[in-house]
Scaffold this active site. Structure first.
Site, PDB file in Angstrom:
ATOM      1  N   ASP A  40       0.844  -1.193   0.000  1.00 48.88           N
ATOM      2  CA  ASP A  40       0.000   0.000   0.000  1.00 48.88           C
ATOM      3  C   ASP A  40       0.888   1.255   0.000  1.00 48.88           C
ATOM      4  O   ASP A  40       1.790   1.385   0.831  1.00 48.88           O
ATOM      5  CB  ASP A  40      -0.878  -0.041   1.267  1.00 48.88           C
ATOM      6  CG  ASP A  40      -1.995   0.985   1.252  1.00 48.88           C
ATOM      7  OD1 ASP A  40      -2.423   1.379   0.156  1.00 48.88           O
ATOM      8  OD2 ASP A  40      -2.447   1.377   2.348  1.00 48.88           O
ATOM      9  N   ASN A  60     -10.348   0.412  -0.348  1.00 50.82           N
ATOM     10  CA  ASN A  60      -9.355   0.347   0.730  1.00 50.82           C
ATOM     11  C   ASN A  60      -9.926   0.729   2.086  1.00 50.82           C
ATOM     12  O   ASN A  60     -10.571   1.776   2.214  1.00 50.82           O
ATOM     13  CB  ASN A  60      -8.220   1.332   0.436  1.00 50.82           C
ATOM     14  CG  ASN A  60      -7.265   0.826  -0.613  1.00 50.82           C
ATOM     15  OD1 ASN A  60      -7.525  -0.166  -1.288  1.00 50.82           O
ATOM     16  ND2 ASN A  60      -6.140   1.507  -0.754  1.00 50.82           N
TER      17      ASN A  60
END
Ligand SMILES: O=C(CO)COP(=O)(O)O
Ligand SMILES: O=C[C@H](O)COP(=O)(O)O
Ligand SMILES: [Zn+2]
Ligand SMILES: [Zn+2]
Length: 313
Positions: free
Chosen positions: A82, A254
């Site tokens: 990420d 997310n």
């Protein structure tokens, strides 16, 4: 089943108008909570590690936890970096066996972002790894108060097409009004769906990613505050908006803040109600259950991904 990339998941999600949850992982309880939820829902899942997570938990431990999750669940699971901030970090994760990486050059001028993403894509694709990039800047809490600010920071649809063509990237994170953290909107929540629709129409069959997509459920904010926390005014993206986004090209959503909130409020509750308790398992187990509950709710009721794992095996 080995670690998988997000390619097949996204194809299925795109065609089925649902989204795959991408959940940030930092320790064993978080991984276990997410996997327990995904198992119950028979859903594919993306476990993602930020630079902070890799530093906190050590990349090797995270990788082993994810391997254990795959072995135990037999679900299609992708391990994703990420917000990678350099070619070197992405290369390290690719070499360590991640199946997906994000290179976040969103703060760079367009041409530099293109060049950086292209470099990561070339390295990743040769090794069977997929790449997510970002174009546009996610709003800060104070940002995007007027239309000109939105135009300056939100993803430009035409530029997105050029960006995808020139980089060969596999998915794209876009800015349409979401932001990271627990304080997303000062007034009413608002996302630029007209912009999302334009991007989806210009990039057919191309998976888009929504960062900063936690909903900050008020029951957890209240629970946190009730048991000694202090997060007044925390606010997230309403669930209906995420459901709507999944009908367009958004295939990956997310979530980190909601996991933190669920875990922390559950731990706070135990420690407040049972001040004599000091066995970590006695508060981490409820924390893990809270993660499972919120993740399961998202997969099933918000993202619409239940049952999708069967179609990927
Ligand atoms: O986008 C995220 C991780 O990349 C997480 O967003 P939230 O802070 O809304 O959970
Ligand atoms: O996008 C940010 C994620 O919520 C990760 O946060 P972190 O960098 O504190 O691990
Ligand atoms: Zn993010
Ligand atoms: Zn809900």
């Amino acid at each position: 089943m080995p670690l998988v990339t997000t390619k097949e998941m996204f194809k299925l999600a795109y065609e089925g108008n649902f989204a795959v949850g991408a959940f940030n992982v930092n320790n064993m309880e978080i991984v276990q909570g997410i996997i327990a939820a995904a198992k119950e829902e028979n859903a594919p899942v993306i476990l993602q590690a930020s630079a902070g997570a890799r530093k906190y938990a050590n990349s090797i431990y995270l990788k082993k936890l994810v391997e254990a999750a795959i072995e135990e669940s037999e679900l299609p699971i992708a391990l994703h970096l990420d917000h990678g901030d350099s070619f070197e970090v992405c290369k390290q994760c690719i070499d360590d066996g991640f199946s997906s990486v994000m290179i976040d050059g969103s703060h760079l001028p367009f041409e530099e972002n293109v060049a950086l993403v292209k470099k990561v894509v070339d390295y990743a694709h040769e090794r069977g790894v997929v790449v997510e990039a970002e174009l546009g800047k996610l709003a800060g809490v104070e940002d995007a108060v007027n239309v000109s600010a939105e135009d300056a920071t939100y993803t430009d649809p035409a530029q997105a097409v050029e960006f995808v063509e020139r980089t060969g990237v596999d998915s794209l994170a876009i800015a349409i009004g979401t932001s990271h953290g627990a304080y997303k909107f000062k007034g009413d929540a608002k996302l630029d769906f007209a912009r999302l629709e334009k991007i989806t129409n210009l990039l057919p069959n191309f998976p888009l990613v929504l960062h900063g997509a936690s909903s900050v459920p008020q029951e957890y904010v209240e629970m946190c505050n009730e048991f000694g926390g202090n997060i007044p005014g925390a606010k997230g993206v309403p669930e209906e908006m995420l459901r709507e986004a999944a009908k367009y090209g958004v295939c990956k959503i997310n979530v980190d803040t909601d996991l933190r909130l669920a875990l922390t409020s559950a731990v706070r509750k135990v420690l407040t109600e049972k001040p004599a308790e000091f066995d970590p398992r006695k508060y981490l187990a409820p924390g893990r259950e809270a993660i499972q509950k919120i993740v399961q709710h998202k997969i099933k009721d918000v993202f619409g991904a239940s049952g999708a794992a069967s179609k990927l095996k």
